[in-house]
Design a protein around this motif. Structure first.
Motif: not given
Length: 252
Positions: A114-133
């Protein structure tokens, strides 16, 4: 065992209801059918909760070495398909990436489907991970007939190697599949720094492009701690990308 016990509890509670004199069901059943309902589940014919763990003794989690062997087998499958000149190397590359994503985020089979590309989330605590937080799971395991549970699984530092895997899938692998008008593309939109389809890739570069290169076979940080030194050296030698063979020099 737990599922069977839940079914038994549901039947036992129903029998308690229809046999309770306060609801007058025994008299109604006797008047209409000539028989009265009885309780059919007792302590001697039901599953009892005797131990805390009820799984099979043969089931166990994979060791770090076995996880590394599983990753290597998925990567070797890509090389074998390419060397044979057969179709399916791109799908094998996608399967290897999905396998590593399942391990990195601890996903179930249905959750992964059920995963989708819209399910990727950013993590404000670790901005280096980008859209894959993190990964937002929308099809989690339901309980007692309820809707699927939702949860957010953050990318932990021990599994930050999966960020490179997902980035390569986002930039190279998914555009090569040419999703076209798939609903996922309509909701999430194409990435701003990647072509939307394989055809646009060819047009921008002036010709057909080869399949994406296999991801580097680096040992994850969580696995590297337990892998012997000689195995780490072997893993570092495997970090080279697959290069096409050079043609032999022409004989004068």
């Amino acid at each position: 065992m737990s599922t069977a016990r839940n079914y038994q509890n549901a039947i036992r509670m129903f029998c308690d209801y229809v046999t309770d004199e306060r609801y007058d069901w025994p008299r109604v059943c006797h008047d209409r059918f000539g028989q009265q309902p009885i309780q059919i589940l007792h302590e001697w014919n039901t599953i009892t909760h005797t131990s805390e763990y009820e799984g099979g003794p043969g089931r166990r989690p994979l060791t770090y070495d076995e996880v590394q062997q599983l990753f290597d087998a998925a990567d070797d499958r890509i090389d074998k398909i390419r060397k044979r000149g057969r179709k399916g190397s791109l799908a094998a590359l996608c399967d290897a990436m999905v396998l590593k994503t399942v391990y990195a985020y601890g996903l179930r089979r249905q959750e992964t489907c059920g995963l989708d590309v819209a399910d990727m989330r950013r993590n404000a605590k670790v901005p280096s991970y980008g859209r894959f937080g993190g990964v937002f799971v929308r099809y989690g395991k339901a309980s007692e007939g309820g809707p699927p549970k939702r949860r957010l699984v953050l990318t932990v530092p021990e599994m930050d190697w999966c960020v490179d895997v997902l980035e390569q899938y986002w930039q190279e692998v998914r555009p090569a599949f040419s999703p076209g008008r798939h609903p996922a593309r309509a909701r999430a939109g194409p990435p701003s720094d990647a072509p939307t389809s394989r055809e646009e890739t060819d047009q921008n570069s002036g010709g057909p492009q080869p399949h994406p290169a296999a991801p580097p076979r680096r040992v994850p940080a969580a696995v590297r701690r337990r892998v012997p030194a000689d195995t780490r050296r072997l893993s570092r030698t495997r970090q080279r990308r697959v290069r096409p063979r050079r043609a032999p020099p022409a004989v004068p």
